[in-house]
Design an enzyme around this catalytic site. Structure first.
Site, PDB file in Angstrom:
ATOM      1  N   SER A  85       1.036   6.740   2.149  1.00 15.37           N
ATOM      2  CA  SER A  85       1.831   7.677   3.492  1.00 15.37           C
ATOM      3  C   SER A  85       2.976   8.274   2.437  1.00 15.37           C
ATOM      4  O   SER A  85       3.754   7.823   1.715  1.00 15.37           O
ATOM      5  CB  SER A  85       2.236   7.260   4.292  1.00 15.37           C
ATOM      6  N   GLN A 134       0.683  -1.163   0.147  1.00 18.88           N
ATOM      7  CA  GLN A 134      -0.001   0.103   0.009  1.00 18.88           C
ATOM      8  C   GLN A 134       1.037   1.288   0.012  1.00 18.88           C
ATOM      9  O   GLN A 134       1.575   1.423   0.962  1.00 18.88           O
ATOM     10  CB  GLN A 134      -0.992   0.184   1.035  1.00 18.88           C
ATOM     11  N   GLU A 187      -5.378  10.047  18.003  1.00 23.62           N
ATOM     12  CA  GLU A 187      -5.991  11.315  17.960  1.00 23.62           C
ATOM     13  C   GLU A 187      -6.982  11.332  16.782  1.00 23.62           C
ATOM     14  O   GLU A 187      -8.405  11.862  16.761  1.00 23.62           O
ATOM     15  CB  GLU A 187      -4.984  12.666  17.617  1.00 23.62           C
ATOM     16  N   GLU A 225      -8.770  -1.773   5.595  1.00 25.27           N
ATOM     17  CA  GLU A 225      -7.437  -1.790   6.466  1.00 25.27           C
ATOM     18  C   GLU A 225      -8.015  -1.709   7.832  1.00 25.27           C
ATOM     19  O   GLU A 225      -7.514  -2.561   8.867  1.00 25.27           O
ATOM     20  CB  GLU A 225      -6.586  -0.328   6.328  1.00 25.27           C
ATOM     21  N   SER A 238       4.850  -0.695   4.322  1.00 30.77           N
ATOM     22  CA  SER A 238       5.293  -2.072   4.939  1.00 30.77           C
ATOM     23  C   SER A 238       5.400  -3.208   3.783  1.00 30.77           C
ATOM     24  O   SER A 238       4.509  -3.168   2.657  1.00 30.77           O
ATOM     25  CB  SER A 238       3.841  -2.618   5.872  1.00 30.77           C
TER      26      SER A 238
HETATM   27  C1  FAD Z   1       3.536  -0.064  11.848  1.00 35.47           C
HETATM   28  C2  FAD Z   1       2.973   0.934  10.602  1.00 35.47           C
HETATM   29  C3  FAD Z   1       2.827   0.399   9.274  1.00 35.47           C
HETATM   30  C4  FAD Z   1       2.592   1.376   8.308  1.00 35.47           C
HETATM   31  N1  FAD Z   1       2.369   0.853   6.994  1.00 35.47           N
HETATM   32  C5  FAD Z   1       1.999   1.729   6.133  1.00 35.47           C
HETATM   33  C6  FAD Z   1       1.933   1.094   4.747  1.00 35.47           C
HETATM   34  O1  FAD Z   1       2.083  -0.208   4.441  1.00 35.47           O
HETATM   35  N2  FAD Z   1       1.494   2.156   3.706  1.00 35.47           N
HETATM   36  C7  FAD Z   1       1.199   3.254   4.067  1.00 35.47           C
HETATM   37  O2  FAD Z   1       1.154   4.152   2.948  1.00 35.47           O
HETATM   38  N3  FAD Z   1       1.492   4.064   5.153  1.00 35.47           N
HETATM   39  C8  FAD Z   1       1.863   3.111   6.052  1.00 35.47           C
HETATM   40  N4  FAD Z   1       2.061   3.449   7.614  1.00 35.47           N
HETATM   41  C9  FAD Z   1       2.121   5.031   7.725  1.00 35.47           C
HETATM   42  C10 FAD Z   1       0.614   5.181   8.386  1.00 35.47           C
HETATM   43  O3  FAD Z   1      -0.239   5.265   7.626  1.00 35.47           O
HETATM   44  C11 FAD Z   1       1.227   6.868   8.888  1.00 35.47           C
HETATM   45  O4  FAD Z   1       2.150   6.812   9.788  1.00 35.47           O
HETATM   46  C12 FAD Z   1      -0.308   7.624   9.689  1.00 35.47           C
HETATM   47  O5  FAD Z   1      -1.268   7.749   8.863  1.00 35.47           O
HETATM   48  C13 FAD Z   1       0.128   8.628  10.412  1.00 35.47           C
HETATM   49  O6  FAD Z   1       0.708   9.640   9.498  1.00 35.47           O
HETATM   50  P1  FAD Z   1       2.082  10.532   9.771  1.00 35.47           P
HETATM   51  O7  FAD Z   1       3.121   9.334  10.249  1.00 35.47           O
HETATM   52  O8  FAD Z   1       2.452  11.134   8.650  1.00 35.47           O
HETATM   53  O9  FAD Z   1       1.595  11.359  10.852  1.00 35.47           O
HETATM   54  P2  FAD Z   1       1.258  12.668  11.197  1.00 35.47           P
HETATM   55  O10 FAD Z   1      -0.176  12.642  10.445  1.00 35.47           O
HETATM   56  O11 FAD Z   1       2.158  13.742  10.449  1.00 35.47           O
HETATM   57  O12 FAD Z   1       0.685  12.973  12.475  1.00 35.47           O
HETATM   58  C14 FAD Z   1       1.611  13.273  13.577  1.00 35.47           C
HETATM   59  C15 FAD Z   1       0.870  13.541  14.834  1.00 35.47           C
HETATM   60  O13 FAD Z   1      -0.103  14.673  14.606  1.00 35.47           O
HETATM   61  C16 FAD Z   1      -1.528  14.278  15.213  1.00 35.47           C
HETATM   62  N5  FAD Z   1      -2.443  14.510  14.181  1.00 35.47           N
HETATM   63  C17 FAD Z   1      -2.452  14.867  12.807  1.00 35.47           C
HETATM   64  N6  FAD Z   1      -3.558  15.283  12.569  1.00 35.47           N
HETATM   65  C18 FAD Z   1      -4.325  15.575  13.475  1.00 35.47           C
HETATM   66  C19 FAD Z   1      -5.646  15.977  13.692  1.00 35.47           C
HETATM   67  N7  FAD Z   1      -6.265  16.348  12.576  1.00 35.47           N
HETATM   68  N8  FAD Z   1      -6.036  16.276  14.782  1.00 35.47           N
HETATM   69  C20 FAD Z   1      -5.447  15.986  16.126  1.00 35.47           C
HETATM   70  N9  FAD Z   1      -4.085  15.165  15.858  1.00 35.47           N
HETATM   71  C21 FAD Z   1      -3.498  15.167  14.570  1.00 35.47           C
HETATM   72  C22 FAD Z   1      -1.300  12.648  15.053  1.00 35.47           C
HETATM   73  O14 FAD Z   1      -2.280  11.923  15.689  1.00 35.47           O
HETATM   74  C23 FAD Z   1       0.146  12.265  15.405  1.00 35.47           C
HETATM   75  O15 FAD Z   1       0.209  12.184  16.741  1.00 35.47           O
HETATM   76  C24 FAD Z   1       2.425   2.519   8.523  1.00 35.47           C
HETATM   77  C25 FAD Z   1       2.654   3.008   9.880  1.00 35.47           C
HETATM   78  C26 FAD Z   1       3.031   2.214  11.054  1.00 35.47           C
HETATM   79  C27 FAD Z   1       3.145   2.584  12.339  1.00 35.47           C
END
Ligand code: FAD
Length: 406
Positions: free
Chosen positions: A145, A142, A386, A260, A177
């Protein structure tokens, strides 16, 4: 059209297949101090172990598919069995009684990518990939991100520009992943930078072996590298590999995200990867803390909340099984699960103290550090705490909506 096989005949057929091809599962009751003490949320594998796990999964997927149990609900025209979901549940229950290779490497491909291909791809793409995915011949990942787009997925910047019958994709994805062993990926790209952000996206199926695709592993704090950065430099994708309409990618992404939440809530993560509360109780006993009133309180809270989380999850799964779409129940189930994992982390710190951070060689103690270090990932994957609270606040409690930007 041939009459549908009855559930009773299907059950007999499935049982005789399983008896002929797998051994019955033997429940191993672990004795303290014996065997592996691994307790992890995201198991850490070396590349060799990962390859061996994939090969074992592929072997079982092929055997199962060729016997007619690999894609029970899939349309017959595409190689599926064309049977209702109740047959799949029946088969899953039977297979659970046998010792078969874990299907973990196909979790994302079959749990999220394949249902999206079935719902949105061209006939050419469905025919080319779906049967191979269910047979374990190819693996999907997938590609959503990006460094600047996670929770705010619609803000993604990877571009796809049309060039005749093809699209040229350039950009970067992250946290992908399983990209290291994937053959295809579901990618969402920006195709109209001038449109409002949700309306300028398009989904594609991209060949992970195409020129211009580069996968770089990301090392996690637990030591392993199960996800990756993926760079796309002018990668050519045929228009036939488009998912849904041009600029209709948000609908495609939502199909995947719904699946998902369902996969996380209903899959192995639902158990928290905890290795069981029993192990925790044994730990408390062996560390001489079973008489400590505060520790007993903490342990009781974990057991109670674990039970509540699993009932919430069952409620959500029952809704899906009855034909409903995964809704806010999934968000509640995932939130309860991760909140309980945090309680477990706090209990482990109280019970183990320095043994949690320094390996003194004592069985079943430092091993918990893998579990504790995996908890933050669970609080992020599939929707952060969140974001899930926002969903529950808005859709269950009826609180005012968050202001949405363009
Ligand atoms: C184990 C694991 C496997 C993954 N596998 C995949 C994969 O296969 N493919 C893929 O595409 N992605 C994958 N991801 C990524 C995952 O989808 C993202 O990490 C997730 O969507 C959060 O995005 P970010 O890391 O950019 O954090 P951000 O969106 O930047 O968030 C940072 C912080 O801000 C907070 N925040 C953000 N927006 C808001 C809001 N509107 N209100 C309140 N708080 C907010 C969040 O809760 C977080 O604490 C994986 C992540 C993990 C941990």
């Amino acid at each position: 059209m041939a009459a549908q096989i009855s559930e009773a005949d299907f059950e007999r057929e499935a049982l005789s297949f399983l008896e002929a091809n797998a051994s019955p599962r033997v429940e191993v009751t672990q004795t303290w101090g014996e065997g592996s003490d691994e307790v992890s949320v995201l198991p850490e594998r070396t590349p060799e172990e990962e390859r061996a796990e994939l090969e074992a999964a592929q072997g079982w997927a092929r055997t199962r598919f060729d016997a007619g149990f690999g894609w029970i609900t899939g349309p017959e025209s595409l190689g599926g069995r064309g049977l209702p979901r109740s047959y799949q549940r029946l088969y899953d229950g039977l297979e659970g009684r046998f010792d078969t290779a874990p299907m973990t490497p196909f979790g994302i491909g079959l749990g999220m990518v394949a249902p999206t291909i079935l719902a949105h791809a061209t006939d050419e793409v469905k025919e080319r990939y779906l049967q191979s995915m269910y047979r374990g011949d190819i693996v999907g990942c997938q590609l959503f991100s990006e460094p600047g787009a996670g929770s705010d997925l619609a803000g993604l910047q990877t571009r796809a520009v049309r060039d005749g019958d093809e699209w040229i994709v350039t950009g970067q994805k992250v946290w992908t992943s399983g990209a290291q062993f994937s053959d295809i990926g579901e990618i969402i790209c920006r195709t109209d930078p001038d449109a409002p952000k949700h309306k300028g996206l398009t989904g594609f199926v991209v060949d992970m072996h195409a020129p211009g695709v580069e996968v770089r592993p990301l090392r996690q704090m637990t030591g392993g590298a199960s996800f990756n950065e993926v760079f796309f430099t002018e990668v050519r994708v045929p228009d036939t590999h488009r998912l849904g309409d041009v600029n209709g990618g948000w609908t495609v992404a939502l199909t995947t995200l719904m699946n998902e939440r369902a996969a996380i809530g209903g899959g192995s993560m639902a158990g928290g990867g905890s290795g069981g509360t029993q192990r925790l109780i044994e730990l408390v006993r062996h560390q001489g803390k079973a008489g400590d009133a505060l520790i007993r309180q903490q342990l009781a809270q974990i057991i109670i909340n674990g039970r509540v989380a699993s009932y919430t999850n069952l409620r959500a799964m029952a809704k899906i099984a009855a034909g409903g779409l995964p809704g806010p129940e999934m968000s509640i189930a995932k939130m309860s699960l991760t909140a309980n994992m945090q309680r477990m982390g706090a209990l482990l710190a109280s019970v183990l103290g320095p043994k949690l951070v320094a390996d003194g060689g004592e069985w079943g103690t430092f091993a918990w550090s893998q579990f504790v270090l995996g908890i933050p990932g669970m609080r992020i994957a599939g929707g952060t705490d969140e974001i899930l609270r926002n969903i529950v606040g808005e859709r269950v409690l009826g609180l005012p909506k968050e202001p949405v930007g363009n």
